[in-house]
Scaffold this motif. Structure first.
Motif, PDB file in Angstrom:
ATOM      1  N   ARG A 305      47.190   6.528  24.519  1.00 25.62           N
ATOM      2  CA  ARG A 305      46.782   7.883  24.122  1.00 25.62           C
ATOM      3  C   ARG A 305      45.274   7.999  24.330  1.00 25.62           C
ATOM      4  O   ARG A 305      44.545   7.011  24.153  1.00 25.62           O
ATOM      5  N   SER A 306      44.787   9.177  24.664  1.00 24.36           N
ATOM      6  CA  SER A 306      43.341   9.370  24.868  1.00 24.36           C
ATOM      7  C   SER A 306      42.577   9.129  23.581  1.00 24.36           C
ATOM      8  O   SER A 306      43.086   9.395  22.486  1.00 24.36           O
ATOM      9  N   ASN A 329      41.001   6.259  29.334  1.00 20.43           N
ATOM     10  CA  ASN A 329      41.294   7.686  29.193  1.00 20.43           C
ATOM     11  C   ASN A 329      41.786   8.297  30.503  1.00 20.43           C
ATOM     12  O   ASN A 329      42.547   9.272  30.498  1.00 20.43           O
ATOM     13  N   GLU A 333      47.441   9.656  27.864  1.00 22.59           N
ATOM     14  CA  GLU A 333      48.065  10.938  27.588  1.00 22.59           C
ATOM     15  C   GLU A 333      47.060  11.785  26.824  1.00 22.59           C
ATOM     16  O   GLU A 333      46.576  11.370  25.768  1.00 22.59           O
ATOM     17  N   GLY A 334      46.694  12.942  27.355  1.00 23.12           N
ATOM     18  CA  GLY A 334      45.792  13.829  26.633  1.00 23.12           C
ATOM     19  C   GLY A 334      44.393  13.857  27.242  1.00 23.12           C
ATOM     20  O   GLY A 334      44.169  13.413  28.369  1.00 23.12           O
ATOM     21  N   THR A 370      40.430  13.939  31.462  1.00 23.09           N
ATOM     22  CA  THR A 370      41.823  14.400  31.343  1.00 23.09           C
ATOM     23  C   THR A 370      42.714  13.354  31.995  1.00 23.09           C
ATOM     24  O   THR A 370      42.568  13.063  33.191  1.00 23.09           O
TER      25      THR A 370
END
Ligand code: EPU
Length: 439
Positions: A305-306, A329, A333-334, A370
């Motif tokens: 996850r980010s 990152n 995800e995110g 992103t």
């Protein structure tokens, strides 16, 4: 010919890796041996290019050096009257050369040390080093690119308040103050584990330092110090590199030689990203870290996850792990935000990572990342040690072949990087390539 690291990805790293002493400690420990005539020995020394540069610098100051890279032991015989000049040819190769300034002024009452310029991560001022030494009674001028420092009657203790908890300034000033007359107080001192390591070695040499590990160091000057045997603290940045590599690639890596306690904020962020960290008990080896040393295990999630990270002086999140946060990152995800608070120009890495397909926008000291499903291999260039290792991580995450040039940067701070990565299942080779010959 130029050398590149060629990586065929993607790979989830798995296995065990041993981390030896910290580059950013051992170089200063070596400089600190100048404070006492006679033979000092440092153990748990990593086999990296910067250690060889520091050996050469000390040799040119008249020290006799025995360096056993495999055993990880360097022994330094310091003469009664070492030289006082650190020339530009070595300082330009390695900024940490500036750390001979404090010990030389403290013991020899004079030093001429070339001023390193800016580099790929920022301007990197030295005003606090200079001002602090002046407060200790030295005259410090800049002549022909050198700091020329002199204190004919010796240094005198002083109250020094640092404008920022600079690692290098704290170290130089403590090393200068241990032989000064009277008491020195360094307020807003840096608290990195490497500073604790140096202070502990100085105390073992006979120095009197209170407040070790806090932001207020009190140094009571002594007449003379004695040589010492000391084991260098493990490299938390290298350990953090492996931890991020495990988390980002969805791997399972046990890191030996560095405890989780040296990575306070880092552990939290890795857990936020979805990794599971567990302590691994062990017994530290006397000389160099081995597979018996204590450490920790990182089990990465299928997809991270980010995370949002702001770099800060210790115990905050280390700036030197910044590229690995961005690489994680990039495939997480995110959307993750990285705020860089120490070095203004640490973004060259980002342009290179973008060549692999990372989606990063920079605004001032913020990088907004992103996450994408996957990266794709490309040729990229390392601009500094951590950027280089970060691009290798990018290569491990990317589909197909990535070639990272500028590997000499990586060799400065990571011992046997290719060998260790291979041991963890990566497909990576060091290759020689022709340089373009049309220029
Ligand atoms: N600064 C000043 N004036 C000074 C001293 C520092 O303005 O007199 C500024 C710097 O320009 C920088 C900030 O303060 O923006 C932090 O600098 P600091 O002095 O704390 O860093 P350093 O001693 O130059 C060491 C490590 C770096 C690491 C930093 C921060 C060594 C050899 N280097 O540098 O490590 O990023 O502390 O933790 O110990 C690396 O290993 O790749 C590396 C760059």
């Amino acid at each position: 010919m130029m050398e590149v690291f060629a990586i065929d990805g993607p790979t989830a790293l798995s296995g065990e890796v041993v981390v030896r002493g910290a580059k950013n400690s051992v170089l200063k420990l070596m400089a600190a041996t100048l404070l006492a005539p006679g033979r000092s020995t440092i153990a748990n020394v990593p086999a990296i290019a910067d250690v060889r540069i520091m050996c050469e610098l000390l040799r040119r100051l008249g020290c006799e050096i025995d360096y056993d890279a495999e055993a990880g032991v360097v022994s330094i015989d310091v003469p009664e009257r070492p030289g006082i000049t650190a020339d530009y040819q070595l300082v330009r190769l390695m900024r940490a050369s500036i750390s001979v300034l404090g010990p030389l002024v403290g013991r020899m009452h004079a030093a001429e040390v070339a001023v390193p310029g800016g580099d790929a991560i920022g301007s990197r001022g030295l005003d606090m080093h200079q001002k602090g030494l002046e407060q200790l009674g030295a005259r410090v001028t800049l002549e022909h690119g050198y700091f020329v420092a002199s204190a004919p009657g010796g240094l005198r203790g002083a109250e020094i308040g640092l404008a920022f908890p600079s690692v290098g300034a704290t170290e130089n000033l403590v090393m200068a103050a241990v032989l000064a007359e009277g008491e020195t107080v360094v307020e807003n001192a840096a608290r990195e584990p490497e500073i604790v390591d140096i202070c502990e070695m100085l105390v073992a040499m006979g120095a009197r330092i209170d407040g070790i590990g806090t932001s207020r160091l009190v140094v009571r000057g002594v007449e003379a110090l004695a040589p010492v045997s000391h084991r260098c603290v493990g490299d938390r940045i290298v350990a953090g590199t492996w931890a991020f590599a495990a988390a980002a690639t969805g791997g399972d890596v046990t890191v030996r030689g560095v405890g989780r306690e040296l990575l306070p904020n880092v552990v939290d962020k890795l857990e936020e990203a979805g990794a599971v960290l567990t302590e691994v008990p062990g017994t530290p080896n006397r000389d160099s870290a081995t597979t018996e040393d204590p450490g920790f295990r990182v089990q990465g999630p299928e997809r991270p996850r980010s995370i949002h990270v702001a770099t800060l002086p210790f115990p905050g999140f280390p700036t030197d792990l910044q590229p690995f946060v961005i690489a994680l990152n990039a495939v997480a995800e995110g959307v993750g935000l990285l705020t860089e608070n120490l070095f203004e120009a640490r973004w060259r890495f980002v342009n290179e990572l973008s060549r692999l397909g990372a989606r990063v926008s920079i605004d001032g000291n913020h990088a907004l990342v992103t996450g994408v499903e996957s990266l794709s291999g490309a040729e990229v260039e390392a601009s500094d040690i951590r950027a280089g290792a970060g691009l290798v991580l990018g290569g491990l995450l990317a589909e197909g072949r990535t070639e990272v040039s500028g590997v000499d940067h990586i060799d400065r701070g990571y011992e046997d990087f290719v060998g260790k990565l291979t041991g963890l299942g990566a497909v990576i080779r060091r290759l020689e390539k022709d340089e373009p010959d049309f220029l």
